[in-house]
Design an enzyme around this catalytic site. Sequence first.
Site, PDB file in Angstrom:
ATOM      1  N   ASP A  91       0.858  -1.180   0.000  1.00 11.30           N
ATOM      2  CA  ASP A  91       0.000   0.000   0.000  1.00 11.30           C
ATOM      3  C   ASP A  91       0.897   1.234   0.000  1.00 11.30           C
ATOM      4  O   ASP A  91       2.117   1.120   0.044  1.00 11.30           O
ATOM      5  CB  ASP A  91      -0.952  -0.021   1.192  1.00 11.30           C
ATOM      6  CG  ASP A  91      -0.229   0.001   2.527  1.00 11.30           C
ATOM      7  OD1 ASP A  91      -0.904   0.020   3.561  1.00 11.30           O
ATOM      8  OD2 ASP A  91       1.018  -0.034   2.546  1.00 11.30           O
ATOM      9  N   GLY A  93       1.252   3.697   2.186  1.00  2.55           N
ATOM     10  CA  GLY A  93       1.771   4.212   3.452  1.00  2.55           C
ATOM     11  C   GLY A  93       0.925   5.328   4.008  1.00  2.55           C
ATOM     12  O   GLY A  93       1.012   5.659   5.187  1.00  2.55           O
ATOM     13  N   PHE A  95      -2.418   5.638   4.445  1.00  5.10           N
ATOM     14  CA  PHE A  95      -3.499   5.299   5.379  1.00  5.10           C
ATOM     15  C   PHE A  95      -2.975   5.091   6.796  1.00  5.10           C
ATOM     16  O   PHE A  95      -3.548   5.590   7.764  1.00  5.10           O
ATOM     17  CB  PHE A  95      -4.225   4.054   4.897  1.00  5.10           C
ATOM     18  CG  PHE A  95      -5.328   3.623   5.825  1.00  5.10           C
ATOM     19  CD1 PHE A  95      -5.143   2.555   6.683  1.00  5.10           C
ATOM     20  CD2 PHE A  95      -6.531   4.318   5.858  1.00  5.10           C
ATOM     21  CE1 PHE A  95      -6.168   2.171   7.548  1.00  5.10           C
ATOM     22  CE2 PHE A  95      -7.541   3.935   6.723  1.00  5.10           C
ATOM     23  CZ  PHE A  95      -7.360   2.855   7.569  1.00  5.10           C
ATOM     24  N   ASP A 145      -3.013   8.262  -1.987  1.00  9.20           N
ATOM     25  CA  ASP A 145      -4.286   8.957  -2.157  1.00  9.20           C
ATOM     26  C   ASP A 145      -4.552   9.810  -0.932  1.00  9.20           C
ATOM     27  O   ASP A 145      -3.953   9.609   0.119  1.00  9.20           O
ATOM     28  CB  ASP A 145      -5.428   7.958  -2.373  1.00  9.20           C
ATOM     29  CG  ASP A 145      -5.486   6.901  -1.265  1.00  9.20           C
ATOM     30  OD1 ASP A 145      -6.539   6.251  -1.119  1.00  9.20           O
ATOM     31  OD2 ASP A 145      -4.470   6.719  -0.555  1.00  9.20           O
ATOM     32  N   ASP A 265      -8.498  -7.221   0.888  1.00 15.00           N
ATOM     33  CA  ASP A 265      -7.490  -7.419   1.929  1.00 15.00           C
ATOM     34  C   ASP A 265      -8.103  -7.022   3.263  1.00 15.00           C
ATOM     35  O   ASP A 265      -8.960  -6.144   3.303  1.00 15.00           O
ATOM     36  CB  ASP A 265      -6.254  -6.545   1.682  1.00 15.00           C
ATOM     37  CG  ASP A 265      -6.426  -5.125   2.218  1.00 15.00           C
ATOM     38  OD1 ASP A 265      -7.018  -4.291   1.494  1.00 15.00           O
ATOM     39  OD2 ASP A 265      -6.036  -4.866   3.378  1.00 15.00           O
ATOM     40  N   CYS A 303     -14.433 -27.998   7.134  1.00 13.92           N
ATOM     41  CA  CYS A 303     -13.170 -27.411   6.701  1.00 13.92           C
ATOM     42  C   CYS A 303     -12.089 -28.472   6.558  1.00 13.92           C
ATOM     43  O   CYS A 303     -11.956 -29.343   7.421  1.00 13.92           O
ATOM     44  CB  CYS A 303     -12.723 -26.347   7.705  1.00 13.92           C
ATOM     45  SG  CYS A 303     -11.160 -25.547   7.291  1.00 13.92           S
ATOM     46  N   CYS A 305      -8.798 -27.932   6.487  1.00  9.82           N
ATOM     47  CA  CYS A 305      -7.472 -27.476   6.900  1.00  9.82           C
ATOM     48  C   CYS A 305      -6.882 -28.385   7.968  1.00  9.82           C
ATOM     49  O   CYS A 305      -7.593 -29.137   8.637  1.00  9.82           O
ATOM     50  CB  CYS A 305      -7.507 -26.025   7.376  1.00  9.82           C
ATOM     51  SG  CYS A 305      -7.933 -25.782   9.116  1.00  9.82           S
ATOM     52  N   CYS A 308      -8.553 -28.170  11.471  1.00 13.25           N
ATOM     53  CA  CYS A 308      -9.867 -28.804  11.612  1.00 13.25           C
ATOM     54  C   CYS A 308      -9.797 -30.307  11.444  1.00 13.25           C
ATOM     55  O   CYS A 308     -10.631 -31.033  11.969  1.00 13.25           O
ATOM     56  CB  CYS A 308     -10.859 -28.180  10.640  1.00 13.25           C
ATOM     57  SG  CYS A 308     -11.219 -26.457  11.079  1.00 13.25           S
ATOM     58  N   HIS A 333      -6.207 -21.574  10.523  1.00 15.38           N
ATOM     59  CA  HIS A 333      -7.556 -21.937  10.095  1.00 15.38           C
ATOM     60  C   HIS A 333      -8.280 -20.765   9.449  1.00 15.38           C
ATOM     61  O   HIS A 333      -8.892 -20.906   8.388  1.00 15.38           O
ATOM     62  CB  HIS A 333      -8.402 -22.456  11.254  1.00 15.38           C
ATOM     63  CG  HIS A 333      -9.871 -22.449  10.931  1.00 15.38           C
ATOM     64  ND1 HIS A 333     -10.471 -23.392  10.118  1.00 15.38           N
ATOM     65  CD2 HIS A 333     -10.847 -21.554  11.230  1.00 15.38           C
ATOM     66  CE1 HIS A 333     -11.755 -23.089   9.957  1.00 15.38           C
ATOM     67  NE2 HIS A 333     -12.013 -21.980  10.620  1.00 15.38           N
TER      68      HIS A 333
END
Lengths: 400, 400
Positions: A91, A93, A95, A145, A265, A303, A305, A308, A333
């Site tokens: 990004d 920087g 924000f 921005d 994100d 799930c 993973c 799980c 998870h």
Amino acid sequence: MALRFEVLARFNRARAARMTLPHFLCETPLFMPVGTQGTIKGLTTSQLEEIGCQIILGNTYHLALRPTSELIDELGGLHKFMNWSRALLTDSGGFQMVSLLHLADITENGVTFQSPVDGNPMLLTPEESIQIQNRIGADIIMALDDVVKTTTTGPRIEEAMYRTIRWIDRCIAAHQRPGEQNLFAIVQGGLDPVLRDICVKALTERNLPGYAIGGLAGGEDKDSFWRVVAQCTAALPEDKPRYVMGVGYPLDIVVCSALGADMYDCVYPTRTARFGTALVPEGVLKLKHKAMAEDIRPIDPTCACMVCRTYSRAYIHALVTKDAMGSQLLSYHNLYYMLQLSRDLHNSIIQGRFPEFVCDFLKKMFPKGDVPKWVCNAMEVAGIDIAACLPPSSSRGCGA
Amino acid sequence: MTLAFPVAMKFAVKTWSNGKARAGQLQLGSCPSPMETPALLLSTRKGLPLFISPDLLPDLPYPDSALLHVSPLHFVETMSPNIISKLGGLNQMLGLHRHAFAAFPRDSVQCLPEFDSSNKLGASFDTPSGRRLIKPVDYMELICSLKPSLWATLADEVPGWVSDHRNKASVDRTVKWLDDCISQSPASGAVFGAIVGGSDKEQRKRCALEVSKRNISGFGFGESMDDRPALLNEVTDHLPGERPRLISGLGLPEEVLQGVAAGIDLFDSSYIYHLTLGGFALTFPLDLLNLAEEFPEKTMGIDQSKINLKATVYRKDTGPIVEGCVCYTCRNHTRAYINHLLNVHEMLAQILLEIHNTHHYLGFFQAIRSAIKEDKFERFCDMFLQKRRDHLTAAVAVGA
């Protein structure tokens, strides 16, 4: 341009695409875990690969502080520094500065702030932000921005929107590596459709590789949120990726994807893991809760993973907030969950069963049929029939 | 009446050295391959390593890394024995089917004996849930639910400086509790009788002899001891040679060597834990016996056993922690990256350090075993201790 974006399939506004970046061939819609300081908290890069992570987000502000963009550059770029061979996005920087720094202020020149190291006055300009990001070397870099809180009202929003347009030109001029790094512009304009429209048009003229919808995910009401996303996705170029910054909750991602967004994100999955909360189809599961101590089921029986498939809620309950392993396993998870959601969105669109997927998703999350009104409205605009998810008795449909 | 136990453990001494050090082979129920001794037990919290997540465990040398220490006290008030049983005991609950668990209360970090509050009913410990009095019946309930491959009986551990009266009482209680525990023994799992006695050679001998009379698989003795070699030998001299000996609380390399020299086979250690938390990585050479006499002069003044990766000298060091080390960390990451992670307080630093330090320390035990098998153990000890002293002498010489 160092990016190729091919839409493979659609359902109304939703699209499944292939996005080719210098370091990785991605499939969208996709969720990007946030690796603030050059690492996802508690996970190794090999684990991230294993669970199907395609792009990781790095925060320019933090990395510029430590270990500095110059050092990263000297050691061969962030990919090499953290040993991540897939895609990276940084990004601008801006924000972080505005949200983290006490005396940050925005002028036409850039963002002025007090250095957190020694308190000296400093300035982050569009040029400086791009140079830092050039040194870090991510596949996608974000323009600086002028971002305002969505709860702001008045002329400040208009000022920020126009400044964002002036700054994109400075970012483009400063960008040294367009052949290897893709500069995305960020649409601002608050919740005002007129301002948003002006911004979209102006940024589209610059013909950039991709566009982000910024200034959301900051406390605005959901009804305003989806409308801004809908407006922007309708107006932005079809053949370029759309990235809704800071989103977010699984439900928000499903809605935005239905409306035609591609990239997301958020720190939410990993942050909430550290508080003992797991993401599940029904919503969330609070592992700290006393009832979990006797629950021998896995966190999410559906799930696949590692967590799980191996551990019970009772065991994770014993770990959370007491042992580092607890938050590690939950982060694992939760990220798996988000990445699986990405795969499900992509695949369901490709396989022509996107509306079924959406309905299934909503049914699991709202078994009583109390789908929020803003979701109903958004789905109507997206052209997705979710009547099956709502209680049969209701004529208009949705709950509040 | 003889108590018969199903064979959950087989131990045999394969090589006797000139002294009392021995190299052996340990076959534990749940572990498919036999383990070689002297061996290191890896530290865990509730059965899992502190930072190394279970999917990264297979990367450690095997079967060297198969033996895990667990303290039953970690489960006090966090998981009921009932739930642990329902989940099938440690191996099942943690999905670790190639590992063997050794259960005993002390873990040198969180669970320490608190002898002042112990009484004839039970032993007092400081646990993560607070100070607790553990009675043999409660202890055995946990052992039975956890189903470890080997476990030590409950002991009344006292420090070396207590009164003779208190010390004698600790031996009496420990022997009584030994019988209590054996009578409630689970069907599987090898029993190790606990040996106490403080720093009183007579009491240690008495305890060793008493415990040896019981039909148990091995011997465990806890607490760090002053005037160590004499006390250690006093105990091991009175234990049958063909049964394994386990010690808790001797964790530093020098202490391990002392223990091995006295005929001890199994060691737990908090060394890796402390190193990892401090940002240290082990670097001492393992291949001591084949090293040339000359050691690189440039390392004069530097502690050759470990490096502090927080130090700024590593900011741009793109080498692995140890050149040639095949652990996950050294294969994938640089000193510079770990330095950065430590500076920004990211958990990945501890994960990577625990992996390397565990790998390296297991290598140390491997080197010990090799030395014993080649009948060069005494020389190995001399060289190792000499190298450790070298840097101190060098530092003094430089300053002089």
